[in-house]
Design a protein around this motif. Structure first.
Motif: not given
Lengths: 818, 894
Positions: B589-618
Motif C-alpha cells: 500500500l505504501s508503495a502504491a501510495a508513493a506511486i500515486v503521489k509521485a504521479q500527482v507530483a509529476q502530472k502537476t509539474k507537467e501541467l505547470d511546464d505546459v502552462k509555462r511553455r504556451l506563451p513562449e510558443l505563442k
C-alpha cells in the motif's frame, strides 16, 4: 397634299422651260367668246407636300346667262415665286419649300390662290393603304362583280370597295404565297400581268404599262411589298371641283379636279385616282380620266369616289344657244322661289296655276284623304274671296281626317302591326299612343325622342313597342336610320357603302346605341318590359374591336353610365342632326307631290342627291323653326304656287318629272281610294276590330287587309321601307275595278242614284251631282250632251245613271289625284 | 434506268444549250430554211402559240366557251356553236378572224386590246394559206422522250452505286435579281445530300453538307412551283410555269443535268406534280382543277381526273407506285389508282385548302397539311383518318415525311417543326424572317431545309434545331463571285504582306535584342534563383510556424487532459494516504501510495511546464509568422520583375510568326477561291464555246445536207439530160431505119415497074398468037358445027384473050403508075433522110447539154466537199471544245 406620281421626263423638260420663262400661256384665247361674268378657280388653295405631290387646277368661266365653260387651257397662270413650284399641263408640282401665290387670268379677270410647298425634297415610300388600295378601286378590281365579290373571282378575293385593307394585304401577299406577287421580278407578278392583260384575265386589261397606277404598283413591289408601318392617316373629306356646271350644247367638256383631305392635315390631288360615276350618262358622260362630256339636254349628277367617300357635282346640259325666257310669275312663298330658281337654271317654264275645281279636289284628297262633298264644292266655287284657297287649306287642316292620314303614315313608319311578338292589345295601345301624339299636335322631335328613349312595359308605355317589333340590334339601328334620317345603311353592315360615305365603322358605331336594350317578360305574357340594361357592346366584324357609340355623321358622345338610347334620341330628333328635319320635311313634301325632293325619301345618299338642295334645306330649316309642327309645313306647301300648278304641260317641261315644273298625276293610295269610292257611293266598309263605316285609313293593324287594299298596294308594315306602299297600276287593279265588287256592288249598295230618283230629282241634276261627287267638277257640255241623249232615249234612267256612275268610278280622272 | 450515258461535258452543255436555245423553241419555224414561196404558216408551228397565249383560257377542251375548242387543230376546224370559224383560204370570210381583228362583235379576246398586228398577220396568212395543220415537209413534233424513263418495277431502298449528285453542272445562274421572292417549294434528294430550290426561271442545286451551290438547271418556262426527286434520287422533276399563262413539268437527270423529259400543256402554272417510283407516269395539276397523268413512254396523256372543285394544290404518287394522292384548295383530298386513273378513295376532313401531301416510305400512311391548321394522317387502304392534330396556328404551309417515319412541317405560326407520328412536337425550328412556306428533311445529313416568304432558305441541324446556314435562292453570278473572291484575295494579300513585314521587323528586333536578351536571361536566372531561395526560406518559415502552431493547437488539449487527470490522482493519493494511516506498514500500500503521489507530483509539474511553455510558443509562432510573411513579401516583390523578365525574354518574333502562319491558310483559301471561280468561269465560257461549236457544227452539217441536196437536184437534171440523149439516139436510129425502108421501097417500085412492063410485053406477044389460035378455032367451029368441044375451045380462047388483054392493060397501067409512086417514095426518102439528119443533130445538142450539165455538177460537188470540209472542221472544233471543256471541268469539293 400628297400625290404619288412618277414624274415623266417631259415634266422635267417643262421645269426648265418654266424656270426660264415663269409665265406661259397655253393657247390663245378664242376671240369669239364673250367676256364671262366671273371666273372660278379650283381648288381654292394649293398645298404641295412631298416631292410626289401635285395639284391640278381648273378654271371655269361663268357667263351672265349662267352658262359655264372650262377655260383651264386658255387661262394664264403666273406663279409669283417660280422657284417654289412649276407648272405642267395646268398642274402644279413642288420644287422647293415655301409659300407663294399663283395668279390666274382669263379674259381680263384675275383670281389669286395661295400656294404652299412643304417637304419638297422628301419622296415618301409607296404606302399600301394610301397608294395601292386606291389602284384597286380605280381600276375596278374590288367591285362586287369582280374580286370584291364575297367569294372573290377566279380564285382571288379583295374586300368590296376596300373595306378591309389589312385583309387585302394578307390575301395579295401571303395567300398562295409566290403566286400573285413576285419580288424578284416585279414586272412578272401575276398582279401586274393580269392588270395589263398580258395573260388571260377575265376582267381584261385594266391599265397600260407605264401608267401612274402601274408605276405605283411596281414601285411598291420593288420596295419589297412591305405593309404600312403603323397607322396611316385616314381620308376625312373629299372635294370635287367644279361645284357645278351648266354646259352649252352637246360635246362641251368640263374637266374635274378631286382632292382628298387627310386626318394629318395634308391633302392630295386624287383626280386620277378617283372613280367617276354619273347618274345620267345620256346628258353628261364622265370618263375615268375625270372629264365630263355633255350629251342630250338634261341634268346629271357627277360623282367621284375615293377611299370611303363619294362626292358629287351637279351638271346641267342645255341645247347650244338656247333662247329662253322665264315667265313672270307670282311667287307665293320661299318654295316657289327655290323651285323657280332651279327651273330657270334648267330653262324650264312652269305650268300655269290649276283651276279651282282641280285645286279643291287635289288639296282635299291630299290633306284629308277624302273627296270634297257636293256642299263643299258648291261653297268653294261660290266663294269669290281671293284667299279662298288658303281658307280651304286652313279648314282642312282642322279636320280629324288630316290627323288620320298622318297617323296612317306614321303607323307605316313605325311598323304598327300585330305579329308573333306583338299582341293586338299591344298594337292597339301603340296605335293609340301615336294617335294621341299626332292629334294633340305634339312636335315631332318630342314624339321621336319619347319613342326612341322609351322604357317600361309595352302596355304601360306603348312607345316601347318600337323595340318589341324589332329585337335585332343591327336591324333596329337600320330602321332608325331609314325612318328618321332617310338613310339605308344596310350595305355598310358587310362593307363600306359603295355609293355613300358610310363605312362599317359608322354602321357599327351607330348600332352601338342599341346594344344595351334590355328586354324581359312581364306578368302578362303578352307584355314585354324594355329597359336599359347598361351593358352590351357591338363589335366590328373585321378585327372584333368594341365600337363606341357614334352618331351617324356626327361625334362620339360620352355615354358612360347613361342610357345610350336617350343620348341618341336627344341628338337624333334635334337640329344637331342635319338629317332629321330635312328627312321629315321631305316625307311631307313627297306626300303632296308624289315624289320627294330626294327620291326615294328613305334613300338619302351622296349618290342620290336632292334635286333642289336649297329647297330641301329651307324646308328643313322652316320645319325646325316651326318646332317640328308639320301642320305649318303643310300650310306652306299647299299655299305655294308650285303645289297649285296645273298638270297641263308646255314644251319645256313636258319631259321633266323631277323639278316640280307641273303637277303630276298621282294614283291615290289604296286606303284613300277605297275611302273615296265608299264616300262617292255612300257605302260603308267593315274592317276587323273597327265599327261598320270606319274608313280604311283608320285601320290600325298593318296585318289587317282586304282584297281591295292588298291589290292596290297597301303597306303591310313588314319593313320600314317607303317602298311598302305601292301605287303602280297593274292588271288585277283594273279588273277589280271593272268587274269586282268595289265599284258595281257599291253603287247598288249605296243607292245614291235610286234615292235621288226617289227624291224626284231630275236625271240631269243627278248626273251633275255624280260628276261633282266623283270628279269635283260639273260635266262638260260635250259629256252632258252625250249623256242627256242617252237618258232621253232610254227609259231606264236609273240604269243609265248607274252605268254613268260606274264609268266615272272607273275613269282615270277619278282614280288619280291630279 | 437506262439513262443515256453522258460525258462530263454533256451536262453543262445541255444545260447551257437549253438555256441558249430555249426562246427559239417556241417558234421552231424560225430556224428553218425558207423556200421561194416563203415559210408555210401552220397551226402547230405558228398559230397554236398565239391561240395558247390569247384564246386557250376560254376555248379549251374543258371549258369550250361557245362550243369552241382551239387547243387542237380538229377543234379549231370544227368550229363552235355558231358553226365553222375558219374558212380555209380566206381569212376575210373566217368568223374567227373577223372577231380577233375587231371587224365584228363580240371582239376577241374579250375586254382586251386587239391582238398585235404580227399575230393577226400570222393568223390571216395561216387561213389564207389553206389553214394547214403542219407543214407538209415536216412530221408532227414527236413527243417521244429522249430516253426510256420507265424502270422495271418500283425501286425500294437505297439504290446501288454512288449517291446521285450532280457531276459537273454550270454554276452560272440564269438570272440574277435584286432580291429573292417567296419560295414555295424545296426538295431534298432521298439518297444524297442534295437540295433543290426554286429560283426564278431556274432550279438551284445545293449540297446540304457543304451548303455549296452544285448546279443550276435552267427553267425558262417560268417559276417552279413544285420540285420532287424521283424515288431513286436520280431524277429531278420541276413543275411550274407562268401564272394564268402556261404550265409545264420538266424532268432532269440529276447527275448530268440533262433535260430528259417535258410534259404538260397547262394554261396556268402547275402547282402540284410528281413522278411515279417506276418513272412510268408523271401526274400534274393546277388551277385548271384537273389532274392529268402522262405516260413517260411516249408523252401521251393517260388519264384526266375531273373531281376536284378547286385548284389542285398538291400531287403525290405513293412510293410503291400503286396510288396517286391529289389535294385541292377547297380541302378535298382524293386517292386514285395510279395506273388506271380510277378513283380509289375520297379523304374528307380538311375544312380549307390542303397545302401539302406526303407519303410515308412504306406507302401505308399519307399525311396531309392544310390551311385549317391541322396535319392529318390517313390510312390509304380504306381511306380512313387515323390521326389529326393542330400543327401550326394560322395554317400549315408544307409537310414531309422523313425516311424514318417522322414528319416535318412549317406553317403560318412562323416556325418549322419535327413531329413523331403521334403528333407530338420533337423539335421546333425558328428564326424565319417571314412566313415559312416550304420544308424538307435531308435524311443523309439529318438537316432540315426550309424556305420562307422572303425567299431565304435556312438549313437547320435536325437534332438540336441550330441554324447552320443559308442557301441562296438568288445566287451571285460567277463574275460576281470572282469579283468578291478577288476582293477578298486582295485584302488577304495585303494582310499577308503586312504580317510578313511585321514578322520581318520582329525578326530584326529579335536579333537586336539578342544580347539584351542574354543579360536578361542571366538576370532572369538570378532572379529565379533568388526566387527559389526566397521561396525555400518562406517554405521553411512556413513549416516552422506551422509546427509551432500545431503544438500550440495541441497544448490546450494537453492542459485539459492533465487538469482532468490530476484531481482524481490527488484523491487517490489522499485515499491511499488515509488507508496507509489506518493500516500502517503495508508495504504494498505504501508503495502504491508513493506511486500515486509521485504521479500527482509529476502530472502537476507537467501541467505547470505546459502552462509555462504556451506563451513562449505563442511568441515563437508569431515570430515564425513574421518571418514567413517577410519571405512572402520578398517573393511578391520578386514576381513582377520575374514576369517582365520572362516577357522580355520571349522572342517578339514568335507571335508575329504565329500571326503570319495563321494568315497563310485564309490567303490560300482566297487564292483557291479566285482560282476556283476563274475556273468555273472558264468552264462556263468553254461550255458556251462548246454550245456555239455545237450550234455551228449543226449549222455546218445542215450546210452539207443542203449542198448534197443541191447536188442531188443537179445530178437528177444530168440524168434527165442523159436520158434525153438516149432517147434522141433511139429516135435517130429509127429515122435512119425509116430512110432505108423508104429507099428500099423506091427500088422495089422500080423493079415492079420493070417487071410489069416485061410481063405486059410477053402478054402482048402472046395475045396475037392466041388470036390466031382463036381464028383457027372459030374456023374449025364453023367447019364442024355442032362440035361442042370445038365451040368450048373457042369460048375458052376468047376468054383467055380477054383475060390476057385485061391483064396486059392492068400491068401497063401499073407500070405507068409506078413512076409517080416512086416519086412519092423518093420524097418520103428525102423526108426520112432529113429527119434522120435532124435527129442526129439533136443527139449532138443533147450530148452537148449533158456535157454541160455534167460540167455544171462540179461546183456542187465542190460545194459539198467544201461544206463537208467545213463540217469536219466544225466537228473538230467541237471535239476540241469538248475536250477543252472536259479538261476545264472544275474539281469541286465533295
Amino acid at each position: 397634299m400628297r400625290q404619288h406620281v412618277r414624274l415623266p421626263l417631259m415634266a422635267f423638260a417643262a421645269v426648265l422651260t418654266v424656270a426660264l420663262v415663269p409665265v406661259w400661256v397655253c393657247a390663245a384665247e378664242s376671240a369669239a367668246s364673250p367676256k364671262p361674268a366671273e371666273i372660278l378657280v379650283y381648288p381654292p388653295d394649293v398645298q404641295l407636300t412631298t416631292a410626289r405631290d401635285r395639284q391640278s387646277l381648273i378654271v371655269q368661266a361663268r357667263y351672265t346667262d349662267g352658262i359655264t365653260r372650262d377655260v383651264t387651257t386658255d387661262a394664264k397662270f403666273t406663279l409669283v415665286d417660280s422657284k417654289l413650284a412649276r407648272f405642267d399641263k395646268q398642274t402644279l408640282y413642288p420644287v422647293a419649300d415655301g409659300s407663294t401665290k399663283v395668279d390666274i387670268e382669263y379674259a381680263g379677270l384675275k383670281v389669286t390662290l395661295p400656294v404652299s410647298v412643304k417637304s419638297a425634297k422628301v419622296t415618301p415610300a409607296i404606302s399600301f393603304k394610301l397608294d395601292v388600295m386606291p389602284v384597286f378601286m380605280k381600276s375596278g378590281c374590288n367591285m362586287g362583280s369582280c374580286h370584291g365579290s364575297a367569294r372573290g373571282k377566279d380564285g382571288f378575293r379583295l374586300s368590296l370597295f376596300g373595306f378591309d385593307p389589312d385583309g387585302d394585304y394578307q390575301r395579295l401577299t401571303r395567300e398562295l404565297s409566290g403566286r400573285r406577287i413576285n419580288l424578284a421580278i416585279p414586272e412578272e407578278s401575276l398582279l401586274i400581268q393580269k392588270a395589263l392583260g398580258a395573260v388571260p384575265h377575265t376582267g381584261g386589261k385594266r391599265f397600260e404599262a407605264g401608267c401612274e397606277m402601274y408605276q405605283t404598283l411596281m414601285t411598291w413591289l420593288k420596295a419589297g411589298a412591305v405593309p404600312d408601318p403603323g397607322e396611316v392617316p385616314k381620308v376625312v373629306a373629299l372635294e370635287i371641283y367644279p361645284k357645278g356646271a351648266v354646259l352649252d350644247g352637246k360635246g362641251a367638256t368640263q374637266r374635274l379636279s378631286v382632292r382628298a383631305k387627310y386626318a394629318d392635315g395634308t391633302d392630295r390631288d386624287v383626280t386620277t385616282l378617283a372613280y367617276y360615276m354619273t347618274n345620267n350618262d345620256v346628258s353628261a358622260a364622265v370618263a375615268q380620266e375625270g372629264v365630263v362630256t355633255a350629251g342630250a339636254r338634261g341634268e346629271a349628277f357627277i360623282m367621284a369616289r375615293f377611299s370611303t367617300y363619294t362626292v358629287g357635282s351637279q351638271f346641267i346640259v342645255l341645247p347650244k344657244g338656247l333662247k329662253f325666257e322665264f315667265p313672270k310669275v307670282i311667287e307665293n312663298n320661299y318654295i316657289d322661289t327655290h323651285v323657280n330658281a332651279k327651273l330657270k337654271k334648267l330653262r324650264i317654264q312652269p305650268s300655269p296655276v290649276c283651276g279651282d275645281e282641280e285645286f279643291l279636289r287635289r288639296v282635299t284628297v291630299d290633306v284629308t284623304g277624302t273627296l270634297p262633298t257636293v256642299d263643299e264644292y258648291n261653297r268653294f266655287m261660290k266663294d269669290a274671296s281671293p284667299d279662298k284657297r288658303k281658307k280651304v287649306v286652313d279648314d282642312l287642316l282642322t279636320r280629324k281626317e288630316f290627323v288620320e292620314i298622318w297617323l296612317m303614315k306614321w303607323a307605316e313608319l313605325l311598323q304598327i302591326r300585330t305579329n308573333q311578338n306583338i299582341s293586338t292589345k299591344s298594337m292597339l295601345s301603340y296605335y293609340t299612343w301615336l294617335q294621341n301624339k299626332i292629334a294633340s299636335n305634339v312636335p315631332m322631335d318630342v314624339m321621336v325622342q319619347e319613342l326612341l328613349g322609351s322604357q317600361g312595359g309595352t302596355f304601360a308605355n306603348p312607345a316601347t313597342n318600337y323595340y318589341q317589333n324589332e329585337t335585332d340590334t343591327l336591324k333596329t339601328a337600320e330602321n332608325v336610320a331609314q325612318v328618321f334620317m332617310g338613310m339605308r345603311i344596310q350595305c355598310s353592315q358587310c362593307h363600306n357603302h359603295p355609293f355613300d360615305r358610310w363605312t362599317m365603322d359608322d354602321y357599327y358605331g351607330f348600332a352601338a346605341f342599341f346594344s344595351q336594350i334590355g328586354r324581359k317578360p312581364s306578368e302578362d305574357p303578352r307584355e314585354l318590359i324594355v329597359f336599359n340594361s347598361g351593358g352590351g357592346d357591338v363589335r366590328h366584324p373585321v378585327g372584333g374591336r368594341v365600337m363606341q357609340p357614334k352618331f351617324l355623321g356626327g361625334e362620339v358622345p360620352d355615354v358612360a353610365g347613361k342610357d345610350r338610347r336617350d343620348i341618341l334620341a336627344k341628338w337624333l330628333a334635334s337640329p344637331k342632326n342635319p338629317y332629321f328635319a330635312k328627312n321629315l320635311a321631305n316625307i311631307v313634301w313627297a306626300h303632296f307631290f308624289g315624289r320627294g325632293i330626294i327620291q326615294e325619301v328613305d334613300d338619302v345618299r351622296v349618290s342620290n342627291p336632292a334635286v333642289n338642295a336649297e329647297l330641301l334645306d329651307e324646308l328643313g330649316t322652316k320645319f325646325t323653326e316651326y318646332h317640328y309642327d308639320f301642320k305649318r309645313l303643310v300650310k306652306d306647301i299647299c299655299a305655294s304656287r308650285t303645289y297649285q300648278l296645273s298638270t297641263e304641260v308646255n314644251p319645256t317641261n313636258v319631259d321633266d318629272h323631277r323639278n316640280f315644273a307641273h303637277a303630276e298625276l298621282r294614283r291615290m293610295r289604296a286606303e284613300v281610294m277605297l275611302d273615296c269610292i265608299s264616300q262617292a257611293t255612300d257605302t260603308k266598309n267593315k274592317f276587323p276590330g273597327l265599327p261598320l263605316g270606319a274608313r280604311a285609313v283608320q285601320v290600325a293593324d298593318g296585318n289587317t287587309s282586304t282584297y281591295f287594299l292588298t291589290t292596290f298596294g297597301r303597306a303591310t308594315r313588314g319593313t320600314a321601307c317607303s317602298c311598302e306602299v305601292r301605287v303602280e297600276p297593274n292588271l288585277s287593279q283594273a279588273l277589280h275595278l271593272l268587274n269586282g265588287d268595289s265599284s258595281n256592288s257599291k253603287i247598288h249598295e249605296g243607292k245614291v242614284v235610286r234615292r235621288r230618283l226617289e227624291e224626284k230629282k231630275s236625271p240631269e241634276s243627278i248626273l251633275e251631282e255624280l260628276y261633282v261627287r266623283c270628279l269635283c267638277r260639273r260635266p262638260t257640255a260635250r259629256e252632258k250632251g252625250a249623256l242627256t241623249a242617252l237618258l232621253a232615249e232610254n227609259s231606264n234612267k236609273r240604269q243609265v245613271l248607274e252605268d254613268t256612275f260606274w264609268a266615272l268610278l272607273n275613269s282615270r280622272e277619278f282614280l288619280f289625284n291630279h | 434506268m437506262s439513262v443515256r450515258s453522258c460525258c462530263k461535258w454533256a451536262s453543262a452543255v445541255s444545260a447551257l444549250v437549253l438555256c441558249v436555245l430555249a426562246p427559239s423553241r417556241a417558234l421552231p419555224e424560225d430556224n428553218k430554211s425558207t423556200t421561194a414561196k416563203g415559210p408555210k404558216v401552220t397551226y402547230e408551228d405558228n398559230v397554236k402559240p398565239i391561240f395558247r397565249e390569247k384564246c386557250f383560257a376560254c376555248h379549251n377542251t374543258e371549258k369550250k366557251t361557245a362550243g369552241l375548242d382551239l387547243t387542237n387543230y380538229a377543234g379549231a376546224m370544227a368550229g363552235g356553236g355558231s358553226g365553222p370559224v375558219i374558212n380555209p383560204g380566206s381569212a376575210g370570210d373566217s368568223y374567227l378572224f373577223s372577231l380577233v381583228s375587231h371587224q365584228s362583235e363580240p371582239h376577241m379576246p374579250p375586254k382586251s386590246d386587239k391582238l398585235p398586228a404580227d399575230m393577226l398577220a400570222t393568223i390571216s396568212k395561216w387561213i389564207d394559206g389553206g389553214a394547214l395543220e403542219t407543214s407538209g415537209s415536216k412530221a408532227a413534233v414527236s413527243k417521244k422522250p429522249k430516253v426510256d424513263l420507265a424502270l422495271k418495277g418500283a425501286p425500294v431502298g437505297r439504290p446501288a452505286g454512288s449517291p446521285p449528285m450532280p457531276e459537273h453542272l454550270s454554276l452560272e445562274p440564269v438570272i440574277r435579281t435584286t432580291r429573292a421572292t417567296a419560295s414555295r417549294t424545296v426538295a431534298v434528294n432521298p439518297w444524297s445530300p442534295l437540295a433543290a430550290l426554286a429560283g426564278q426561271k431556274q432550279v438551284l442545286l445545293y449540297n446540304t453538307k457543304t451548303l455549296e451551290l452544285v448546279g443550276v438547271l435552267p427553267f425558262p418556262e417560268g417559276v417552279p412551283q413544285v420540285l420532287k426527286f424521283s424515288q431513286n434520287g436520280l431524277l429531278l422533276l420541276a413543275g411550274g410555269g407562268r401564272g394564268a399563262a402556261s404550265g409545264r413539268v420538266v424532268v432532269w437527270n440529276v447527275k448530268t443535268g440533262e433535260r430528259i423529259f417535258e410534259v404538260g400543256e397547262e394554261l396556268d402554272t402547275v402547282l402540284g406534280a410528281d413522278i411515279s417510283a417506276d418513272q412510268s407516269l408523271i401526274a400534274l395539276g393546277g388551277p385548271s382543277k384537273m389532274v392529268r397523268v402522262y405516260s413517260t413512254a411516249d408523252g401521251s396523256l393517260k388519264s384526266t381526273m375531273k373531281k376536284h372543285t378547286d385548284w389542285v394544290t398538291a400531287v403525290a404518287f405513293s412510293p410503291d407506285g400503286v396510288l396517286l394522292a391529289t389535294a385541292d384548295r377547297n380541302g378535298g383530298v382524293v386517292i386514285w389508282e395510279a395506273q388506271t386513273g380510277r378513283e380509289y378513295a375520297v379523304l374528307a376532313g380538311h375544312a380549307t385548302a390542303v397545302t401539302a401531301l406526303s407519303w410515308r416510305i412504306d406507302s401505308n400512311l399519307l399525311a396531309t397539311g392544310s390551311e385549317d391548321t391541322t396535319i392529318k394522317l390517313w390510312e390509304p387502304e380504306n381511306g380512313t383518318q387515323v390521326k389529326t392534330w393542330g400543327a401550326h396556328g394560322g395554317g400549315v404551309t408544307s409537310i414531309g415525311f422523313t425516311r424514318d417515319g417522322r414528319l416535318v412541317s412549317c406553317g403560318r405560326d412562323g416556325v418549322a417543326k419535327l413531329w413523331d407520328q403521334n403528333g407530338s412536337a420533337k423539335q421546333t425550328f425558328s428564326g424565319f424572317a417571314d412566313l415559312p412556306l416550304c420544308v424538307a428533311y435531308c435524311d443523309e445529313t439529318n438537316r432540315l431545309v426550309a424556305g420562307d416568304w422572303t425567299g431565304a432558305i435556312r438549313v437547320f441541324n435536325g437534332p438540336d434545331a441550330k441554324q447552320l446556314g443559308l442557301l441562296d435562292a438568288d445566287p451571285p453570278t460567277l463574275v460576281e463571285r470572282l469579283d468578291s473572291a478577288q476582293k477578298s484575295l486582295t485584302t488577304r494579300e495585303s494582310e499577308h504582306v503586312q504580317l510578313a513585314e511585321r514578322l520581318k521587323s520582329a525578326k530584326v528586333e529579335s536579333t537586336k535584342r539578342h544580347a539584351e536578351l542574354e543579360a536578361a536571361g542571366k538576370e532572369l536566372a538570378a532572379a529565379e534563383a533568388n526566387w527559389n531561395t526566397a521561396s525555400a526560406t518562406a517554405a521553411k518559415d512556413k513549416a516552422t510556424a506551422e509546427a509551432i502552431a500545431a503544438e500550440i493547437n495541441a497544448t490546450p488539449a494537453r492542459i485539459t487532459a492533465l487538469e482532468g487527470a490530476i484531481p482524481p490522482l490527488k484523491i487517490a493519493a489522499e485515499k491511499s494516504a488515509q488507508a496507509l494511516a489506518k493500516i500502517t506498514g503495508d508495504k504494498d500500500l505504501s508503495a502504491a501510495a508513493a506511486i500515486v503521489k509521485a504521479q500527482v507530483a509529476q502530472k502537476t509539474k507537467e501541467l505547470d511546464d505546459v502552462k509555462r511553455r504556451l506563451p513562449e510558443l505563442k511568441k515563437k509562432v508569431e515570430k515564425a509568422r513574421a518571418t514567413q510573411s517577410g519571405s512572402e513579401k520578398h517573393l511578391a516583390g520578386l514576381k513582377p520583375g520575374l514576369e517582365s523578365l520572362r516577357k522580355r525574354a520571349m522572342d517578339p518574333a514568335i507571335p508575329a510568326q504565329a500571326a503570319f502562319d495563321a494568315s497563310v491558310q485564309p490567303l490560300a483559301q482566297a487564292q483557291h477561291n479566285v482560282a476556283r471561280w476563274s475556273e468555273e468561269i472558264a468552264f462556263r465560257d468553254k461550255a458556251v464555246l462548246v454550245a456555239a461549236a455545237q450550234a455551228k457544227a449543226a449549222q455546218l452539217a445542215e450546210a452539207v445536207q443542203a449542198a448534197q441536196a443541191a447536188y442531188d437536184t443537179a445530178r437528177a437534171d444530168v440524168t434527165k439530160l442523159e436520158q434525153s440523149v438516149a432517147a434522141a439516139v433511139k429516135e435517130s436510129e429509127v429515122a435512119t431505119a425509116g430512110v432505108k425502108k423508104a429507099q428500099d421501097f423506091v427500088v422495089q417500085l422500080g423493079a415492079e415497074q420493070q417487071a410489069a412492063g416485061r410481063h405486059a410485053a410477053i402478054i402482048d406477044a402472046l395475045v396475037p398468037a392466041l388470036g390466031e389460035a382463036l381464028a383457027k378455032a372459030e374456023e374449025a367451029a364453023r367447019r364442024g358445027p355442032g362440035e361442042a368441044d370445038v365451040a368450048g375451045q373457042v369460048n375458052e380462047l376468047k376468054q383467055l384473050i380477054a383475060k390476057k388483054t385485061t391483064e396486059s392493060e392492068l400491068l401497063k397501067k401499073s407500070a405507068a403508075e409506078k413512076p409517080k409512086a416512086i416519086e412519092t417514095a423518093r420524097s418520103q426518102v428525102a423526108v426520112a433522110e432529113k429527119k434522120a439528119a435532124e435527129s442526129k443533130s439533136a443527139i449532138d445538142a443533147a450530148k452537148k447539154k449533158v456535157l454541160e450539165a455534167q460540167a455544171g455538177l462540179k461546183p456542187f460537188e465542190e460545194r459539198i466537199a467544201a461544206a463537208k470540209a467545213k463540217a469536219g472542221e466544225g466537228t473538230k472544233i467541237l471535239e476540241a471544245a469538248k475536250k477543252n471543256l472536259e479538261a476545264a471541268a472544275p474539281h469541286r469539293a465533295a
